[in-house]
Motif scaffolding. Structure first.
Motif, PDB file in Angstrom:
ATOM      1  N   ALA A 114      48.884  44.285 -49.281  1.00  0.00           N
ATOM      2  CA  ALA A 114      49.635  45.510 -49.009  1.00  0.00           C
ATOM      3  C   ALA A 114      50.767  45.619 -50.030  1.00  0.00           C
ATOM      4  O   ALA A 114      50.854  44.819 -50.963  1.00  0.00           O
ATOM      5  N   LEU A 115      51.637  46.623 -49.837  1.00  0.00           N
ATOM      6  CA  LEU A 115      52.642  46.949 -50.863  1.00  0.00           C
ATOM      7  C   LEU A 115      54.066  46.950 -50.292  1.00  0.00           C
ATOM      8  O   LEU A 115      54.259  47.236 -49.105  1.00  0.00           O
ATOM      9  N   PRO A 116      55.054  46.716 -51.153  1.00  0.00           N
ATOM     10  CA  PRO A 116      56.449  46.812 -50.698  1.00  0.00           C
ATOM     11  C   PRO A 116      56.889  48.278 -50.597  1.00  0.00           C
ATOM     12  O   PRO A 116      57.618  48.786 -51.448  1.00  0.00           O
ATOM     13  N   ALA A 144      49.876  50.791 -47.925  1.00  0.00           N
ATOM     14  CA  ALA A 144      49.969  52.147 -48.488  1.00  0.00           C
ATOM     15  C   ALA A 144      48.826  52.438 -49.457  1.00  0.00           C
ATOM     16  O   ALA A 144      48.722  53.539 -49.982  1.00  0.00           O
ATOM     17  N   CYS A 145      47.958  51.430 -49.701  1.00  0.00           N
ATOM     18  CA  CYS A 145      46.826  51.680 -50.602  1.00  0.00           C
ATOM     19  C   CYS A 145      45.512  51.771 -49.818  1.00  0.00           C
ATOM     20  O   CYS A 145      44.469  52.045 -50.378  1.00  0.00           O
ATOM     21  N   GLY A 146      45.584  51.499 -48.516  1.00  0.00           N
ATOM     22  CA  GLY A 146      44.372  51.634 -47.695  1.00  0.00           C
ATOM     23  C   GLY A 146      43.467  50.414 -47.688  1.00  0.00           C
ATOM     24  O   GLY A 146      42.320  50.491 -47.247  1.00  0.00           O
ATOM     25  N   HIS A 147      43.955  49.265 -48.148  1.00  0.00           N
ATOM     26  CA  HIS A 147      43.105  48.069 -48.167  1.00  0.00           C
ATOM     27  C   HIS A 147      42.739  47.620 -46.747  1.00  0.00           C
ATOM     28  O   HIS A 147      41.729  46.942 -46.554  1.00  0.00           O
ATOM     29  N   ASP A 148      43.583  48.013 -45.774  1.00  0.00           N
ATOM     30  CA  ASP A 148      43.261  47.704 -44.378  1.00  0.00           C
ATOM     31  C   ASP A 148      41.954  48.394 -43.967  1.00  0.00           C
ATOM     32  O   ASP A 148      41.139  47.825 -43.250  1.00  0.00           O
ATOM     33  N   ALA A 179      45.803  39.745 -53.909  1.00  0.00           N
ATOM     34  CA  ALA A 179      46.612  40.136 -55.079  1.00  0.00           C
ATOM     35  C   ALA A 179      45.951  41.144 -56.011  1.00  0.00           C
ATOM     36  O   ALA A 179      46.001  40.998 -57.221  1.00  0.00           O
ATOM     37  N   GLU A 180      45.358  42.197 -55.439  1.00  0.00           N
ATOM     38  CA  GLU A 180      44.824  43.255 -56.302  1.00  0.00           C
ATOM     39  C   GLU A 180      45.974  44.063 -56.897  1.00  0.00           C
ATOM     40  O   GLU A 180      45.915  44.476 -58.046  1.00  0.00           O
ATOM     41  N   GLU A 181      47.019  44.270 -56.084  1.00  0.00           N
ATOM     42  CA  GLU A 181      48.123  45.136 -56.535  1.00  0.00           C
ATOM     43  C   GLU A 181      48.905  44.517 -57.697  1.00  0.00           C
ATOM     44  O   GLU A 181      49.617  45.225 -58.395  1.00  0.00           O
ATOM     45  N   THR A 182      48.775  43.221 -57.875  1.00  0.00           N
ATOM     46  CA  THR A 182      49.438  42.601 -59.032  1.00  0.00           C
ATOM     47  C   THR A 182      48.391  42.258 -60.101  1.00  0.00           C
ATOM     48  O   THR A 182      48.635  41.447 -60.981  1.00  0.00           O
ATOM     49  N   ASN A 417      47.736  57.451 -52.768  1.00  0.00           N
ATOM     50  CA  ASN A 417      47.837  56.026 -52.455  1.00  0.00           C
ATOM     51  C   ASN A 417      49.198  55.555 -52.975  1.00  0.00           C
ATOM     52  O   ASN A 417      49.686  56.062 -53.982  1.00  0.00           O
ATOM     53  N   HIS A 418      49.776  54.595 -52.284  1.00  0.00           N
ATOM     54  CA  HIS A 418      51.092  54.012 -52.613  1.00  0.00           C
ATOM     55  C   HIS A 418      52.250  54.882 -52.111  1.00  0.00           C
ATOM     56  O   HIS A 418      53.405  54.495 -52.260  1.00  0.00           O
ATOM     57  N   SER A 419      51.962  56.061 -51.558  1.00  0.00           N
ATOM     58  CA  SER A 419      53.039  56.903 -51.019  1.00  0.00           C
ATOM     59  C   SER A 419      53.408  56.382 -49.630  1.00  0.00           C
ATOM     60  O   SER A 419      52.544  55.912 -48.876  1.00  0.00           O
TER      61      SER A 419
HETATM   62 ZN    ZN Z   1      47.013  50.207 -54.866  1.00  0.00          ZN
END
Ligand code: ZN
Ligand code: ZN
Length: 450
Positions: A114-116, A144-148, A179-182, A417-419
């Protein structure tokens, strides 16, 4: 007067036509929802558990490389279904294998992280989680990216595949990538033996939910799917001093400001018009107080391109501009340019994309399988492809169909995504995600559909 009357008639007729068209579009998308909600029996059977998992994951998001609870929830469910599960692959990665006789090995991938971001959707199940990030700062956390939704779909799919072994044969390989977001988790899983300790898949599939399509639809982009991404950290060195005596300093804030503006001429003046290139300075850090000139400034950049030669051109130009602006500002030390993250664009095997259109159309209907343009956000799924795993990475419609139709009409986009406001229309999107994954896996695993 007559002219006035005619104008009035024309205006009313135009309004009527407009309303009629709008109603037509809205009903078309409403139809889409009905179709996907009705879904197949086997998807409906696994849906309640998949939806519960979604709600749980949504309320317990974890940051990149810290997905420990998330990974164990996934692992436990897959193990219960009879998959051979290995945890801790490349950090918190999960690999689940289900062997079912002779046949090819096919991989399905989900991300875990997930994201900060502070969730502002106002949903009853909104995340309220806060944690410390890697630098020790308190940060909110949100899926916020929908990975859930990707994880919930994967578990729903895993359940159907485990309970319908007569419909396929071969080896099913499910992976939960951290760690996809990084853009680091895919490489770490590969370095930890993903394709040597486990069977190497002949083909891979993945999908990503977003508001670019209404829920109920799937987007395919043969060839280049998204961008090459490069992350740069630039440190500009000046000479600090009193804010009232700039003449005794070399002001890195001014050099940074000029650098930012000059960087914006790379795409507009140097890259051939029509080629995809983005240079964004996402943060500027310098100074502590208004009357102190700091001794250094830091810029954080993301660079996106489709083509390798354009990528090279833009990165070379950034180095040139950054060095030249520092020189022009009188800096006595050359700036430090750190290229700390990068990933290639995801390339969808065109033959595979075309072949898999048929099973997708069979489950969703022809109108719901859309050919989509490449997108700008990046993905480290490209690392799996680079290992020789031809793949299809798809866009899963996530937008509430009514809101989507409205936004097409008004031109006001839905949250990306990310919003903090990103909230996929879960029921139709998750149903469709499972339908799609099962249909593709059965097709690829020499099966037949139901
Ligand atoms: Zn993302
Ligand atoms: Zn994502």
């Amino acid at each position: 007067m007559v002219a006035e009357y005619h104008r009035c008639i024309v205006k009313t007729a135009t309004q009527f036509l407009f309303l009629f068209l709008f109603a037509l579009v809205a009903s078309r998308y409403a139809q889409t929802v009905t179709n996907s909600n009705s879904g197949s029996k086997e998807v409906n059977a696994v849906y309640p558990a998949a939806h519960d998992l979604y709600l749980d994951l949504h309320q317990t998001p974890e940051l990149s490389s810290h997905e420990t609870q998330t990974a164990s929830k996934l692992a436990a469910r897959l193990r219960n279904l009879g998959y051979e599960v290995t945890e801790g692959v490349g950090g918190t990665g999960v690999v689940a294998i289900l062997k079912n006789g002779a046949g090819p090995t096919v991989m399905l991938r989900t991300e875990l992280d997930a994201l900060p971001v502070e969730e502002k959707t106002g949903l009853a199940y909104a995340s309220k989680v806060h944690t410390k990030d890697d630098s020790g700062r308190d940060v909110p956390v949100m899926h916020a990216c929908g990975h859930d939704l990707h994880m919930a779909a994967l578990v729903g799919t895993a359940t159907i595949m485990a309970h319908s072994k007569e419909t396929w044969h071969g080896t099913l390989m499910l992976i939960g990538q951290p760690a996809e977001e990084t853009i680091s988790g895919a490489k770490r899983m590969i370095d930890d033996g993903l394709f040597t300790r486990f069977p190497k898949p002949v083909v891979g599939i993945a999908l990503h939910v977003g508001n670019g399509l209404p829920a109920g639809q799937i987007g395919i982009t043969p060839g280049i799917y998204n961008t090459n991404a490069d992350s740069l950290r630039i440190t500009i060195y000046g000479k600090g001093g009193h804010g009232a005596a700039p003449n005794s300093t070399i002001d890195p804030v001014v050099i940074a400001a000029k650098t930012i503006l000059s960087l914006q001429t790379i795409v507009s003046r140097e890259v051939k018009p029509g080629e995809m290139a983005v240079v964004t300075v996402g943060y500027v850090r310098a100074g502590t107080k208004n009357n102190i000139i700091p001794d250094q400034a830091e810029l954080g950049l993301t660079v996106r391109t489709y083509k390798a030669d354009v990528r090279h051109q833009v990165l070379t130009a950034i180095t040139r501009v950054v060095k030249a602006e520092a020189l022009a500002g009188g800096a006595q030390q050359e700036p430090l340019i750190e290229h700390y993250e990068s990933t290639d664009s995801v390339y969808n095997d065109p033959g595979l994309a075309e072949r898999l259109r048929a099973p997708l159309e069979a489950v969703l209907g022809k109108d719901n399988v859309i050919t989509t343009e490449p997108i700008a956000p990046s993905e480290d799924y490209a690392f799996f492809i680079a290992q020789g795993v031809p793949s299809l990475y798809m866009s899963l419609g996530g937008a509430d169909p009514r809101k989507y139709a409205e936004s097409q009409n008004t031109g006001v986009g839905l949250p990306s995504n990310h919003s903090p406001y990103f909230a996929p229309d879960v029921d139709p999107a998750l149903h469709t995600g499972i339908e799609v994954e099962v249909a593709l896996l059965r097709d690829l695993l020499n099966g037949h559909s139901q």
